[in-house]
Design an enzyme around this catalytic site. Structure first.
Site, PDB file in Angstrom:
ATOM      1  N   LYS A   1       0.219   4.298  -0.265  1.00  0.00           N
ATOM      2  CA  LYS A   1      -0.451   5.554   0.318  1.00  0.00           C
ATOM      3  C   LYS A   1      -0.175   6.787  -0.571  1.00  0.00           C
ATOM      4  O   LYS A   1      -0.268   6.473  -2.131  1.00  0.00           O
ATOM      5  CB  LYS A   1      -0.025   5.743   1.572  1.00  0.00           C
ATOM      6  CG  LYS A   1       0.087   4.459   2.599  1.00  0.00           C
ATOM      7  CD  LYS A   1       0.450   4.803   3.821  1.00  0.00           C
ATOM      8  CE  LYS A   1       0.330   3.322   4.615  1.00  0.00           C
ATOM      9  NZ  LYS A   1       0.290   3.587   5.995  1.00  0.00           N
TER      10      LYS A   1
ATOM     11  N   GLY B   1       2.423   1.983  10.583  1.00  0.00           N
ATOM     12  CA  GLY B   1       3.474   3.238  10.606  1.00  0.00           C
ATOM     13  C   GLY B   1       4.315   3.480  11.631  1.00  0.00           C
ATOM     14  O   GLY B   1       4.911   4.773  11.965  1.00  0.00           O
TER      15      GLY B   1
ATOM     16  N   GLU C   1      -5.455  -4.881  10.287  1.00  0.00           N
ATOM     17  CA  GLU C   1      -4.723  -3.922  10.569  1.00  0.00           C
ATOM     18  C   GLU C   1      -4.727  -3.295  12.026  1.00  0.00           C
ATOM     19  O   GLU C   1      -5.429  -2.197  12.021  1.00  0.00           O
ATOM     20  CB  GLU C   1      -4.633  -2.867   9.630  1.00  0.00           C
ATOM     21  CG  GLU C   1      -4.101  -3.510   8.161  1.00  0.00           C
ATOM     22  CD  GLU C   1      -3.568  -2.552   7.225  1.00  0.00           C
ATOM     23  OE1 GLU C   1      -2.416  -2.722   6.843  1.00  0.00           O
ATOM     24  OE2 GLU C   1      -3.982  -1.358   7.039  1.00  0.00           O
TER      25      GLU C   1
ATOM     26  N   ASN D   1       0.822  -1.116  -0.119  1.00  0.00           N
ATOM     27  CA  ASN D   1       0.022   0.092   0.019  1.00  0.00           C
ATOM     28  C   ASN D   1       0.980   1.305   0.031  1.00  0.00           C
ATOM     29  O   ASN D   1       1.316   1.549   1.063  1.00  0.00           O
ATOM     30  CB  ASN D   1      -0.920   0.111   1.100  1.00  0.00           C
ATOM     31  CG  ASN D   1      -1.764   1.269   1.307  1.00  0.00           C
ATOM     32  OD1 ASN D   1      -1.846   2.048   0.363  1.00  0.00           O
ATOM     33  ND2 ASN D   1      -2.193   1.677   2.549  1.00  0.00           N
TER      34      ASN D   1
ATOM     35  N   GLU E   1      -6.565   4.903   7.669  1.00  0.00           N
ATOM     36  CA  GLU E   1      -6.420   6.532   7.201  1.00  0.00           C
ATOM     37  C   GLU E   1      -7.739   6.966   6.250  1.00  0.00           C
ATOM     38  O   GLU E   1      -7.694   8.336   6.802  1.00  0.00           O
ATOM     39  CB  GLU E   1      -5.064   6.546   6.384  1.00  0.00           C
ATOM     40  CG  GLU E   1      -3.931   6.170   7.309  1.00  0.00           C
ATOM     41  CD  GLU E   1      -2.652   5.645   6.462  1.00  0.00           C
ATOM     42  OE1 GLU E   1      -2.651   5.706   5.245  1.00  0.00           O
ATOM     43  OE2 GLU E   1      -1.958   5.046   7.296  1.00  0.00           O
TER      44      GLU E   1
ATOM     45  N   HIS F   1      -9.263   1.462   4.446  1.00  0.00           N
ATOM     46  CA  HIS F   1      -8.079   1.805   5.097  1.00  0.00           C
ATOM     47  C   HIS F   1      -8.455   2.471   6.428  1.00  0.00           C
ATOM     48  O   HIS F   1      -8.992   3.596   6.223  1.00  0.00           O
ATOM     49  CB  HIS F   1      -7.160   2.085   4.154  1.00  0.00           C
ATOM     50  CG  HIS F   1      -5.282   2.038   5.060  1.00  0.00           C
ATOM     51  ND1 HIS F   1      -5.128   2.911   5.778  1.00  0.00           N
ATOM     52  CD2 HIS F   1      -4.719   0.988   4.913  1.00  0.00           C
ATOM     53  CE1 HIS F   1      -3.974   2.514   6.264  1.00  0.00           C
ATOM     54  NE2 HIS F   1      -3.526   1.381   5.503  1.00  0.00           N
TER      55      HIS F   1
ATOM     56  N   SER G   1       3.498  -2.218  10.311  1.00  0.00           N
ATOM     57  CA  SER G   1       4.792  -2.403  10.571  1.00  0.00           C
ATOM     58  C   SER G   1       5.481  -3.601  10.236  1.00  0.00           C
ATOM     59  O   SER G   1       6.388  -4.304  10.825  1.00  0.00           O
ATOM     60  CB  SER G   1       5.234  -2.053  11.830  1.00  0.00           C
ATOM     61  OG  SER G   1       4.917  -0.697  12.190  1.00  0.00           O
TER      62      SER G   1
HETATM   63  C1  PEP Z   1      -0.761   0.059   5.896  1.00  0.00           C
HETATM   64  O1  PEP Z   1      -0.871   1.260   5.598  1.00  0.00           O
HETATM   65  O2  PEP Z   1      -1.488  -0.469   5.463  1.00  0.00           O
HETATM   66  C2  PEP Z   1       0.445  -0.433   6.781  1.00  0.00           C
HETATM   67  C3  PEP Z   1       0.358  -1.491   7.139  1.00  0.00           C
HETATM   68  O3  PEP Z   1       1.465   0.391   7.025  1.00  0.00           O
HETATM   69  P1  PEP Z   1       2.913   0.272   7.576  1.00  0.00           P
HETATM   70  O4  PEP Z   1       3.496  -1.371   6.965  1.00  0.00           O
HETATM   71  O5  PEP Z   1       3.793   1.201   7.120  1.00  0.00           O
HETATM   72  O6  PEP Z   1       2.785  -0.072   8.955  1.00  0.00           O
END
Ligand code: PEP
Length: 248
Positions: free
Chosen positions: A11, A170, A164, A9, A96, A94, A210
């Site tokens: 973003k 992040g 998630e 992803n 965000e 998502h 992460s």
């Molecule tokens: C995401 O935005 O879906 C995500 C898992 O980000 P990160 O891997 O940076 O934690």
């Protein structure tokens, strides 16, 4: 047997030219990949990315899809627009989008139905915030996200769920493999109750938060984890390939 799926992803990162360069770097690194490999990328990168992935195993995904066919929805991108470019997957809901753009379980449900009606494969994101986790509300939150998000959806054969935990996105904090596995097991049990054992058994559920080359193997070894949704580490070819090739 569920085929693992690793999806990046990106973003709001990478211009079209940067996207092309990253894909060209990534292609040889994932040429022998065992999992399914998807990159979910900004709309403006999709066209050039479609040309760049030609002849590779990489599949194309978008980061959202409108719930309407067409019309007065300024700033939205329709399923038909994505299909015409050759997009196969779309991320829906998502955290965000939920946090900054007013996405709710109800709008997730509308987008999900629209994606499926247009043969796009949705990656539906669910997960609890830190506050919800600390108040012991994880199961309650996930239950609502799944029940409302999937209401009226009969066929899950093209659906992927990404669990998630918002506090792990992040932040560099990863859920322990055991914790992630247990929570994903709970999501699978919700699916089992609504859709039956066979559907729950075949539905792919990713972990996201992460994930990186150093923890991918441990996470992917868990019984319920069928892949990863990767943010930060998807922006570097070597890191993303390190996750895709977690088996070595
Ligand atoms: C995401 O935005 O879906 C995500 C898992 O980000 P990160 O891997 O940076 O934690």
């Amino acid at each position: 047997m569920r085929k693992p799926i690793i999806a990046g992803n990106w973003k709001m990162n990478k211009t079209a030219k940067e996207a092309e360069a990253l894909i060209n770097e990534l292609k040889p690194l994932v040429a022998k990949s065992k999992p399914e490999v998807v990159i979910c990328i900004p709309y403006t990168d999709l066209w050039i990315a479609k040309q760049a992935i030609e002849g590779s195993k990489i599949k194309l995904g978008a980061e959202n899809v409108a719930w309407a066919d067409s019309g007065a929805f300024t700033g939205e991108i329709s399923a038909a627009m994505l299909k015409e470019i050759g997009v196969e997957y779309v991320i829906i809901g998502h955290s965000e989008r939920r946090q900054y753009f007013g996405e709710t379980d109800e709008t997730v449900n509308k987008r999900l139905k629209q994606a499926l009606a247009n043969d796009l494969k949705p990656i539906v994101c669910v997960g609890e915030t830190l506050e919800e986790r600390e108040k012991n509300k994880t199961k309650k939150v996930l239950k609502k996200q799944v029940l409302v998000g999937f209401e009226g959806v009969d066929d899950l054969s093209n659906v992927v769920i990404a669990y998630e935990p918002v506090w792990a996105i992040g932040t560099g904090k990863t859920a322990t493999a055991e914790d992630a596995d247990k929570t994903i097991g709970y999501i699978r049990s919700l699916i089992r109750k609504t859709y039956g054992a066979e559907v729950a058994k075949s539905l792919r559920i990713q972990y996201g938060g992460s994930m990186k080359p150093s923890n991918a193997k441990e996470l992917m070894a868990m019984r319920n984890i069928d892949g990863g949704l990767i943010g930060g580490a998807a922006l570097k070819a070597e890191d993303f390939a390190g996750i895709v090739n977690y088996k070595g």
